[in-house]
Design a protein around this motif. Structure first.
Motif, PDB file in Angstrom:
ATOM      1  N   UNK A  36      24.019 -17.640 -12.671  1.00 31.64           N
ATOM      2  CA  UNK A  36      23.164 -17.186 -11.575  1.00 31.64           C
ATOM      3  C   UNK A  36      22.034 -18.201 -11.437  1.00 31.64           C
ATOM      4  N   UNK A  37      21.511 -18.433 -10.233  1.00 29.99           N
ATOM      5  CA  UNK A  37      20.424 -19.402 -10.069  1.00 29.99           C
ATOM      6  C   UNK A  37      19.207 -19.126 -10.970  1.00 29.99           C
ATOM      7  N   UNK A  38      19.004 -17.857 -11.340  1.00 30.11           N
ATOM      8  CA  UNK A  38      17.876 -17.505 -12.208  1.00 30.11           C
ATOM      9  C   UNK A  38      18.283 -17.330 -13.667  1.00 30.11           C
ATOM     10  N   UNK A  39      19.496 -17.753 -14.025  1.00 32.07           N
ATOM     11  CA  UNK A  39      19.967 -17.645 -15.407  1.00 32.07           C
ATOM     12  C   UNK A  39      21.386 -17.139 -15.447  1.00 32.07           C
ATOM     13  N   UNK A  40      21.527 -15.831 -15.718  1.00 26.44           N
ATOM     14  CA  UNK A  40      22.851 -15.213 -15.801  1.00 26.44           C
ATOM     15  C   UNK A  40      22.812 -13.867 -15.100  1.00 26.44           C
ATOM     16  N   UNK A  41      23.961 -13.444 -14.611  1.00 27.32           N
ATOM     17  CA  UNK A  41      24.099 -12.097 -14.072  1.00 27.32           C
ATOM     18  C   UNK A  41      25.191 -11.405 -14.875  1.00 27.32           C
ATOM     19  N   UNK A  48      20.390 -18.362 -20.277  1.00 25.27           N
ATOM     20  CA  UNK A  48      21.629 -19.045 -19.901  1.00 25.27           C
ATOM     21  C   UNK A  48      22.818 -18.104 -20.055  1.00 25.27           C
ATOM     22  N   UNK A  49      23.854 -18.294 -19.243  1.00 26.16           N
ATOM     23  CA  UNK A  49      25.049 -17.459 -19.390  1.00 26.16           C
ATOM     24  C   UNK A  49      25.631 -17.531 -20.803  1.00 26.16           C
ATOM     25  N   UNK A  50      25.576 -18.715 -21.417  1.00 26.02           N
ATOM     26  CA  UNK A  50      26.116 -18.869 -22.769  1.00 26.02           C
ATOM     27  C   UNK A  50      25.329 -18.032 -23.772  1.00 26.02           C
ATOM     28  N   UNK A  51      23.990 -18.040 -23.662  1.00 26.30           N
ATOM     29  CA  UNK A  51      23.163 -17.250 -24.576  1.00 26.30           C
ATOM     30  C   UNK A  51      23.401 -15.758 -24.386  1.00 26.30           C
ATOM     31  N   UNK A  52      23.522 -15.331 -23.140  1.00 31.45           N
ATOM     32  CA  UNK A  52      23.773 -13.918 -22.858  1.00 31.45           C
ATOM     33  C   UNK A  52      25.129 -13.516 -23.431  1.00 31.45           C
ATOM     34  N   UNK A  53      26.137 -14.314 -23.185  1.00 25.84           N
ATOM     35  CA  UNK A  53      27.485 -14.015 -23.684  1.00 25.84           C
ATOM     36  C   UNK A  53      27.485 -13.930 -25.205  1.00 25.84           C
ATOM     37  N   UNK A  54      26.919 -14.924 -25.874  1.00 31.56           N
ATOM     38  CA  UNK A  54      26.937 -14.947 -27.341  1.00 31.56           C
ATOM     39  C   UNK A  54      26.199 -13.754 -27.935  1.00 31.56           C
ATOM     40  N   UNK A  55      25.109 -13.343 -27.322  1.00 33.02           N
ATOM     41  CA  UNK A  55      24.374 -12.177 -27.815  1.00 33.02           C
ATOM     42  C   UNK A  55      25.181 -10.903 -27.577  1.00 33.02           C
ATOM     43  N   UNK A  95      39.652   7.648  -7.015  1.00 33.67           N
ATOM     44  CA  UNK A  95      38.810   7.133  -8.077  1.00 33.67           C
ATOM     45  C   UNK A  95      37.849   6.105  -7.488  1.00 33.67           C
ATOM     46  N   UNK A  96      36.597   6.277  -7.790  1.00 36.50           N
ATOM     47  CA  UNK A  96      35.570   5.353  -7.325  1.00 36.50           C
ATOM     48  C   UNK A  96      35.264   4.332  -8.408  1.00 36.50           C
ATOM     49  N   UNK A  97      34.923   3.127  -7.988  1.00 37.34           N
ATOM     50  CA  UNK A  97      34.419   2.094  -8.895  1.00 37.34           C
ATOM     51  C   UNK A  97      33.078   1.632  -8.374  1.00 37.34           C
ATOM     52  N   UNK A  98      32.221   1.223  -9.301  1.00 35.38           N
ATOM     53  CA  UNK A  98      30.908   0.706  -8.920  1.00 35.38           C
ATOM     54  C   UNK A  98      30.578  -0.457  -9.848  1.00 35.38           C
ATOM     55  N   UNK A  99      30.028  -1.516  -9.248  1.00 36.54           N
ATOM     56  CA  UNK A  99      29.583  -2.666 -10.039  1.00 36.54           C
ATOM     57  C   UNK A  99      28.091  -2.511 -10.296  1.00 36.54           C
ATOM     58  N   UNK A 100      27.735  -2.440 -11.564  1.00 39.52           N
ATOM     59  CA  UNK A 100      26.338  -2.344 -11.969  1.00 39.52           C
ATOM     60  C   UNK A 100      25.981  -3.711 -12.538  1.00 39.52           C
ATOM     61  N   UNK A 101      24.912  -4.331 -12.008  1.00 42.95           N
ATOM     62  CA  UNK A 101      24.596  -5.685 -12.453  1.00 42.95           C
ATOM     63  C   UNK A 101      23.116  -5.846 -12.747  1.00 42.95           C
ATOM     64  N   UNK A 102      22.831  -6.887 -13.513  1.00 45.47           N
ATOM     65  CA  UNK A 102      21.440  -7.208 -13.873  1.00 45.47           C
ATOM     66  C   UNK A 102      21.349  -8.713 -14.039  1.00 45.47           C
ATOM     67  N   UNK A 103      20.378  -9.331 -13.397  1.00 44.00           N
ATOM     68  CA  UNK A 103      20.105 -10.756 -13.590  1.00 44.00           C
ATOM     69  C   UNK A 103      19.205 -10.889 -14.811  1.00 44.00           C
ATOM     70  N   UNK A 104      19.552 -11.839 -15.665  1.00 42.10           N
ATOM     71  CA  UNK A 104      18.808 -12.073 -16.902  1.00 42.10           C
ATOM     72  C   UNK A 104      18.351 -13.524 -16.919  1.00 42.10           C
ATOM     73  N   UNK A 105      17.079 -13.745 -17.203  1.00 46.93           N
ATOM     74  CA  UNK A 105      16.511 -15.095 -17.243  1.00 46.93           C
ATOM     75  C   UNK A 105      16.852 -15.750 -18.583  1.00 46.93           C
TER      76      UNK A 105
END
Length: 129
Positions: free
Chosen positions: A89-94, A13-20, A1-11
């Motif tokens: 993340x330095x640019x907001x959230x990942x 705050x981590x709190x705003x991203x999480x709450x949304x 079984x393969x796993x892959x991490x797919x990520x995106x940096x978002x400009x």
């Protein structure tokens, strides 16, 4: 079984991203691979019309760590655990989603990864606008 991490940096705050991202009403706005229509909240889970049919989704309890792990119970009755994190993340959230191949063909796995990348791009577009 393969796993892959797919990520995106978002400009944003981590709190705003999480709450949304954790708000059930927002899922159809960004998570096309999971929710195609309004989400129904039932007790401790969500009932969602997805591309796979009606599924049940149970997120971990709200937390201050940005953890959005969730179990998806498919129409077949099988349950898939999906690790999902919002990290500082330095640019907001990942946002990092771990895709697991499980019993998918290689092509289905690649399609899942592409869908998740598209969904994370949609999440970023909503939060950065």
């Amino acid at each position: 079984m393969e796993s892959r991490h797919v990520s995106r940096v978002i400009a944003a705050s981590p709190q705003d991203v999480y709450e949304f991202a954790v708000a059930p009403a927002n899922l159809p706005r960004w998570a096309s691979g999971l929710a195609e229509a309004d989400v129904e909240v039932k007790d401790d889970h969500l009932v969602v019309q997805s591309p796979m049919g009606e599924v049940r989704v149970r997120f971990v309890p709200r937390n201050s760590f940005g953890i959005l792990d969730h179990d998806v119970t498919l129409p077949s009755g099988a349950t898939v655990t999906n690790p999902l994190r919002v990290l500082a993340h330095p640019d907001g959230a990942e946002v990092v989603f771990t895709v697991r191949q499980l019993d998918l063909s290689d092509e289905e796995f690649e399609q899942d990864a592409r869908t998740i990348a598209k969904d994370l791009d949609a999440l970023a577009a909503l939060l950065e606008s």
